[in-house]
Design a protein around this motif. Structure first.
Motif, PDB file in Angstrom:
ATOM      1  N   UNK A  71       2.044   9.516  -6.255  1.00 50.80           N
ATOM      2  CA  UNK A  71       2.702  10.931  -6.008  1.00 50.80           C
ATOM      3  C   UNK A  71       4.141  10.909  -6.893  1.00 50.80           C
ATOM      4  N   UNK A  72       4.917   9.952  -7.463  1.00 49.53           N
ATOM      5  CA  UNK A  72       6.091   9.977  -7.730  1.00 49.53           C
ATOM      6  C   UNK A  72       4.941  10.394  -9.118  1.00 49.53           C
ATOM      7  N   UNK A  73       4.086   9.665  -9.953  1.00 48.97           N
ATOM      8  CA  UNK A  73       3.571   9.636 -11.333  1.00 48.97           C
ATOM      9  C   UNK A  73       3.799  10.735 -11.679  1.00 48.97           C
ATOM     10  N   UNK A  74       2.424  11.762 -11.086  1.00 41.37           N
ATOM     11  CA  UNK A  74       1.544  12.527 -10.514  1.00 41.37           C
ATOM     12  C   UNK A  74       2.794  13.840 -10.137  1.00 41.37           C
ATOM     13  N   UNK A  75       3.651  14.305  -8.831  1.00 37.59           N
ATOM     14  CA  UNK A  75       4.204  15.162  -8.975  1.00 37.59           C
ATOM     15  C   UNK A  75       5.593  15.203  -9.303  1.00 37.59           C
ATOM     16  N   UNK A 102       8.510   5.544   3.643  1.00 33.84           N
ATOM     17  CA  UNK A 102       7.854   6.934   5.032  1.00 33.84           C
ATOM     18  C   UNK A 102       8.549   8.378   4.124  1.00 33.84           C
ATOM     19  N   UNK A 103       9.634   8.585   4.489  1.00 28.47           N
ATOM     20  CA  UNK A 103      10.029   9.838   4.133  1.00 28.47           C
ATOM     21  C   UNK A 103      10.192  10.409   2.757  1.00 28.47           C
ATOM     22  N   UNK A 104      10.249   9.256   1.602  1.00 32.46           N
ATOM     23  CA  UNK A 104       9.562   9.693   0.077  1.00 32.46           C
ATOM     24  C   UNK A 104       8.695  10.090  -0.192  1.00 32.46           C
ATOM     25  N   UNK A 105       7.477   9.474   0.760  1.00 31.58           N
ATOM     26  CA  UNK A 105       6.088   9.798   0.547  1.00 31.58           C
ATOM     27  C   UNK A 105       5.646  11.296   2.069  1.00 31.58           C
ATOM     28  N   UNK A 106       6.563  11.391   2.064  1.00 30.43           N
ATOM     29  CA  UNK A 106       6.743  12.960   2.639  1.00 30.43           C
ATOM     30  C   UNK A 106       6.719  14.026   1.869  1.00 30.43           C
ATOM     31  N   UNK A 107       8.200  13.382   0.859  1.00 30.11           N
ATOM     32  CA  UNK A 107       8.759  14.677   0.307  1.00 30.11           C
ATOM     33  C   UNK A 107       8.036  14.851  -1.111  1.00 30.11           C
ATOM     34  N   UNK A 108       7.244  13.770  -1.648  1.00 31.46           N
ATOM     35  CA  UNK A 108       6.476  14.093  -2.846  1.00 31.46           C
ATOM     36  C   UNK A 108       5.338  14.960  -2.155  1.00 31.46           C
ATOM     37  N   UNK A 109       4.502  15.110  -1.369  1.00 33.27           N
ATOM     38  CA  UNK A 109       4.118  15.496  -0.796  1.00 33.27           C
ATOM     39  C   UNK A 109       4.267  17.397  -0.418  1.00 33.27           C
ATOM     40  N   UNK A 110       6.013  17.522  -0.449  1.00 37.68           N
ATOM     41  CA  UNK A 110       5.575  18.841   0.281  1.00 37.68           C
ATOM     42  C   UNK A 110       6.988  19.428  -1.294  1.00 37.68           C
ATOM     43  N   UNK A 111       6.947  18.437  -2.332  1.00 35.95           N
ATOM     44  CA  UNK A 111       8.002  19.112  -3.951  1.00 35.95           C
ATOM     45  C   UNK A 111       7.115  20.397  -3.811  1.00 35.95           C
ATOM     46  N   UNK A 112       5.983  20.247  -3.970  1.00 33.36           N
ATOM     47  CA  UNK A 112       5.514  20.701  -5.541  1.00 33.36           C
ATOM     48  C   UNK A 112       5.189  22.479  -4.614  1.00 33.36           C
ATOM     49  N   UNK A 147       1.383  -1.436   0.067  1.00 32.84           N
ATOM     50  CA  UNK A 147      -0.194  -0.098  -0.136  1.00 32.84           C
ATOM     51  C   UNK A 147       0.731   1.043  -0.224  1.00 32.84           C
ATOM     52  N   UNK A 148       2.020   1.371   1.063  1.00 32.86           N
ATOM     53  CA  UNK A 148       2.816   2.521   1.163  1.00 32.86           C
ATOM     54  C   UNK A 148       3.791   2.826  -0.994  1.00 32.86           C
ATOM     55  N   UNK A 149       4.041   1.699  -1.239  1.00 34.20           N
ATOM     56  CA  UNK A 149       4.568   2.008  -2.326  1.00 34.20           C
ATOM     57  C   UNK A 149       3.205   2.153  -3.445  1.00 34.20           C
ATOM     58  N   UNK A 150       2.080   1.843  -3.696  1.00 32.27           N
ATOM     59  CA  UNK A 150       1.249   2.494  -3.960  1.00 32.27           C
ATOM     60  C   UNK A 150       1.260   3.564  -4.263  1.00 32.27           C
ATOM     61  N   UNK A 151       1.116   4.389  -3.008  1.00 29.56           N
ATOM     62  CA  UNK A 151       0.891   5.934  -2.419  1.00 29.56           C
ATOM     63  C   UNK A 151       1.786   6.499  -3.153  1.00 29.56           C
ATOM     64  N   UNK A 186      -1.103   9.154   2.747  1.00 25.99           N
ATOM     65  CA  UNK A 186       0.116   9.639   2.077  1.00 25.99           C
ATOM     66  C   UNK A 186       1.019   9.213   4.089  1.00 25.99           C
ATOM     67  N   UNK A 187      -0.053  10.163   4.779  1.00 25.17           N
ATOM     68  CA  UNK A 187       0.918  10.942   6.051  1.00 25.17           C
ATOM     69  C   UNK A 187       0.420   9.828   7.426  1.00 25.17           C
ATOM     70  N   UNK A 188      -0.588   9.001   6.976  1.00 24.59           N
ATOM     71  CA  UNK A 188      -1.002   7.690   8.256  1.00 24.59           C
ATOM     72  C   UNK A 188       0.368   6.332   7.317  1.00 24.59           C
ATOM     73  N   UNK A 189       0.948   6.179   6.142  1.00 23.23           N
ATOM     74  CA  UNK A 189       1.695   5.496   6.110  1.00 23.23           C
ATOM     75  C   UNK A 189       2.687   5.921   6.047  1.00 23.23           C
ATOM     76  N   UNK A 190       2.824   6.910   5.745  1.00 28.34           N
ATOM     77  CA  UNK A 190       4.502   7.738   6.612  1.00 28.34           C
ATOM     78  C   UNK A 190       5.295   7.663   7.810  1.00 28.34           C
TER      79      UNK A 190
END
Lengths: 546, 383
Positions: free
Chosen positions: A9-13, A376-386, A1-5, A364-368
């Motif tokens: 995010x990687x695809x979108x951001x 976890x760190x990658x999820x947060x980075x992708x959320x913050x990047x924009x 599941x974390x990898x899916x989210x 993302x927050x829950x999984x991260x």
């Protein structure tokens, strides 16, 4: 599941940024002829490109200084002094933060523009002055006006968190008022000021509305990118986009390096120092009058916008003040389905993007935070990047990535469809909802989820019945900010809109172009009212966290 | 009152590591149905990890976990039939008292009437009848703890887990809550495993105690046995107060009896002690002695006293029921190494403050069990 989210995010951001950088080097895309550095060489040899980079930098530096020069003293004034009407005035002064940049820009245009209310007023009283609100100084003025709020709010928050005992200790050790200011108060305000500097500088770096409306021939990187795209110089637009992304990222790293985020907390929280009461009645009246005049000056552009929205078409020619006022423009706007459409477009697209950003943010927050580790760190980075990358960059990146049909490499033709703008809004909403939801989730005791699990609840029930209700203030705060921002978005819309999805901001620009100032102002007021309503409602429900 | 059926719990050679840190190193333990079992140990000893493994919040690396003889290590927390009282209580702050208690029942699809009846029953059990509509924030710490207990018990779990159940309460409230908690749990008959780092809590709540150290069980025993017959020097020093004196075994007697020479070469004392097999005459040993197992006498009152270790009283503490003396032994270090030079012992004198000071002699109290002896420098049971 974390990898899916994370993959989503990687695809979108992340992916669109890579695509735009690759196409700048001639790799991939319809005009692939690379790898080649030709476009980059051209960028580095053209004076207008260098000028745009250099102007972007110094405009951002000066905007930050100007915003600080206004915001910091205002913060001190309202946080440290007990003046009549302090709470109301203090809130009014912060109001521009809730208003979309484009609204502030056109309000400025109507008030201080060449044929604006101020110029006409001065001419009426016999002062034959004329000016053109254009170029660097116009941009700086608008930036200072719209961004001082960051310094104002951060200064107030920083001051309210300071311990009054530290000041009393300095006084007891014989320090003068200026010594206390420079040796005690300001050093401890540094984290707040560093935060405001970062926010203002990055906002200014990605600013589009002010340079677009007031810049004229004075181009910064964001307007240069859009101009290159409109001129059909796509490869150059991608190079500029890549360079602006690097500039933004580099600036972010540099600013973070300058302020290492020293923890200046003394350990004891304490209470802030008591506000200074003005001693004489005359001083209190003068302070109140000064405060109201200040609030009036700061709110004057928006009052002008409201006034302009009440001027029927072709009724105001040479007079100092509009001779006729009425609700004709609003009538036009509300009675015609075609005119109402941009408002509905903005509403549904902002709502859809915000909703999606909440879902992605919570997941993302829950999984991260629960799983941690690299994903976890990658999820947060992708959320913050924009947040760190200007909106124009993302708009161009999405335009580049989503204009090719190559599903096997994750590229679909979305440009020109209904979906591209909500998707772009989603990208820009992610850091706004994400920051708030991550903060809320960090405060949530992980034992609550374990308690639910030990009582037999599955993951979905735990999220719906326990996590979401407890995260509500954080979700509302982030979603409110995202919704307001997207409602007034101009920077991504101008790159990606279609006629069917044109939002309010694009309609304002179109109306201005065909001299329908009344309609443009009415749209501006509509945006202002919707944003203010959303701001007030959400501020209330989120417990003032917005 | 419908009682929850107690189920047995078994840890069978359980291993657990976090990154490179071994937290549990082959722990085996049996908890009987209906028993209240306390896991005691210092911070980082692995006791909370055992509880979280049992609840299903952590996955074991190796070994078996059984509840009522059924392997549960692969079951998610929701399907283990385990109720847990968290250290922070983890009450859902957005739900009322009744909604908190009903949560686990509704999850299981209980009918409205059944849920209401069970909630009322559980709140009566924890003496919170009438608190149904209260918000969690309106309750005191003790009341919150009782709601958390009612919530954990409501779905009739097979095993109840208590994670430091009293640590969030004021000291004044702890004793009362401890008695309440034990009474409530015994009333339901549920098998209970509790984790605590406080000896007093483990002794009052636990029928048996497992003492953990560095991921291993040092000893599993009833409280009295743990105190009086510690299996290792660690157990002796962790449970209750204990002074450690260096000594050398003079002779081995019948059974566990040992004659141990303590003090200096010039004025040696030979004490009768107890020690396990493997300790022979001539071995260096640590003599662990409880404060109440020693008696003290001021030297000026017994100038001719021949027996006892000489020392100086450094501190006197009066606690109401006893006086505690910290005595720094003054024997020269000519026989037992540098450690003997800096040894202090603690002696308890029951009754009113004796007001002793200055030079004194210390010796074993005749009516107390003899001191325990462990190989010198040993820590755990396995060392």
């Amino acid at each position: 599941m974390p990898w899916l989210v994370l993959a989503f995010l990687v695809w979108l951001v992340g992916y669109p940024l890579l695509v735009v950088a690759a196409e700048a080097f001639g790799i991939g895309g319809p005009d692939a002829d690379g790898p080649t550095t030709e476009a980059f060489r051209s960028f580095f040899t053209r004076a207008d490109e260098w000028n745009a980079m250099w102007r972007t930098l110094w405009i951002s530096v000066l905007s930050t200084l100007a915003a600080a020069a206004v915001g910091v003293p205002l913060g001190f004034l309202f946080e440290r002094n007990e003046i009549p009407g302090r709470r109301l005035l203090g809130a009014l002064v912060a109001l521009p933060v809730a208003l979309p940049p484009l609204v502030g820009v056109i309000a400025f245009l109507f008030l201080y523009g060449e044929s604006g209310l101020a110029a006409r007023g001065l001419q009426t009283v016999g002062l034959d002055v004329s000016w053109r609100l254009t170029g660097a100084w116009a941009i700086l003025l608008v930036h200072a006006y719209s961004m001082y709020v960051y310094f104002y709010l951060f200064t107030r928050a920083g001051l309210s968190g300071q311990d009054g005992a530290a000041i009393e200790a300095a006084q007891s050790l014989g320090a003068s008022r200026s010594q206390i200011l420079f040796r005690v108060t300001l050093p401890r305000l540094r984290p707040a000021l560093a935060g405001a500097t970062l926010l203002t500088f990055m906002t200014s770096l990605g600013s589009f509305s002010a340079p677009y409306i007031f810049g004229g021939g004075f181009r910064v990187m964001t307007t240069q990118i859009v101009a290159s795209k409109l001129n059909g110089e796509l490869r150059m637009a991608y190079v500029e986009t890549t360079m602006l992304a690097l500039l933004a990222f580099g600036s972010l790293l540099l600013l973070r390096r300058i302020d290492p985020g020293l923890d200046l907390a003394s350990g004891a929280r304490g209470t802030p120092p008591a506000r200074r009461r003005l001693q004489t009645q005359r001083a209190r009246v003068a302070a109140a009058a000064g405060g109201w005049v200040l609030a009036g000056v700061l709110l004057l552009p928006h009052a002008t916008l409201i006034l302009m929205s009440l001027v029927p078409p072709n009724t105001w020619t040479v007079e100092a003040f509009p001779p006729v006022l009425g609700l004709v423009n609003y009538g036009d706007l509300l009675s015609s389905a075609e005119r109402l459409r941009p408002a509905l477009n903005s509403l549904w697209m902002a709502a859809a993007a915000t909703l999606a950003a909440i879902v992605v943010g919570v997941a993302a927050a829950r999984l991260s935070l629960r799983r941690g580790g690299l994903p976890g760190r990658a999820l947060e980075a992708m959320m913050t990047l924009p947040w760190a990358i200007p909106g124009t960059v993302f708009a161009l990146a999405l335009a580049a990535a989503m204009s090719v049909n190559a599903p096997w490499v994750g590229r679909f033709v979305l440009v020109g469809t209904l979906w591209i703008l909500p998707l772009a809004y989603l990208v820009r909403s992610l850091p706004l909802t994400g920051r708030s939801i991550f903060a809320g989730m960090r405060q949530l005791d992980p034992r609550l989820e374990e308690a639910a699990a030990s009582l037999g609840a599955g993951a979905l029930r735990t999220v719906v019945q326990i996590v979401l209700p407890l995260l509500r203030p954080a979700v509302i705060a982030g979603a409110g900010l995202a919704f307001i921002t997207m409602l007034g978005d101009f920077v991504t819309s101008i790159v990606l809109y279609t006629y069917d999805t044109r939002p309010i901001s694009i309609e304002i620009q179109s109306s201005l172009r065909i001299q329908e100032t009344g309609i443009a102002a009415a749209y501006g007021v509509l945006l202002m009212v919707l944003s203010a309503a959303a701001f007030i409602a959400w501020d209330d429900r989120s417990g003032g966290r917005l | 009152m419908s009682l929850a059926a107690g189920a047995s719990v078994r840890f069978d050679d359980v291993y657990k590591s976090f990154d490179d840190t071994v937290v549990l190193a082959g722990v085996s333990l049996d908890v009987e149905p209906g028993e209240i079992f306390a896991l005691l140990g210092p911070s980082g000893s692995g006791k909370t990890t055992m509880l979280r493994l049992l609840a299903g919040f952590e996955q074991l690396d190796r070994g078996c976990l059984l509840i009522a003889d059924e392997a549960v290590e692969h079951l998610p927390p929701a399907r283990r039939g385990v109720g847990m009282l968290f250290q922070s209580y983890a009450l859902f702050p957005h739900l009322s008292v009744a909604e908190n208690v009903a949560f686990g029942l509704k999850v299981r699809g209980g009918g409205r009437g059944d849920v209401q009846a069970r909630v009322a029953e559980m709140l009566e059990l924890v003496r919170l009848g009438g608190f149904e509509a209260r918000r969690i924030a309106e309750l005191s710490g003790g009341q919150q703890q009782r709601v958390a207990l009612a919530r954990a018990l409501a779905p009739r779990p097979r095993v109840l887990l208590l994670d430091e159940p009293l640590s969030n309460l004021d000291p004044a409230l702890r004793e009362e809550t401890r008695i309440d908690l034990r009474h409530t749990v015994k009333q339901t008959g549920i098998t209970t495993v509790l984790v605590t780092h406080e000896q007093e809590e483990a002794f009052e709540l636990g029928e048996r105690i497992g003492l953990l150290n560095d991921g291993r069980l040092e000893q599993v025993a009833a409280p009295a046995e743990l105190y009086q017959d510690p299996a290792s020097r660690f157990v002796a020093t962790f449970v209750g107060r204990c002074s450690v004196l260096p000594g050398v075994v003079e002779a081995r007697g019948a059974g566990d009896a040992l004659e141990v020479r303590i003090g200096s070469q010039r004025a040696p004392q030979v004490w009768s002690c107890q020690g396990g097999g493997g300790i022979e005459a001539g071995d260096r040993v640590d003599v662990c002695v409880r404060p109440e197992a020693l008696e003290i006498e001021a030297l000026e009152l017994a100038p001719g006293a021949k027996t006892g270790l000489r020392g100086e009283i450094e501190v006197e503490r009066y606690t109401g029921s006893s006086s505690f003396y910290t005595v720094r032994l003054t024997a020269p270090s000519d026989g037992f190494g540098a450690a003997a030079d800096s040894v202090s012992v603690e002696v308890a004198m029951p009754g009113a403050a004796a007001g002793l000071s200055g030079a004194c002699v210390v010796r074993p109290a005749a009516q107390e069990p003899p001191p325990r002896v462990f190989p010198a420098g040993s820590t755990g049971a396995g060392s």
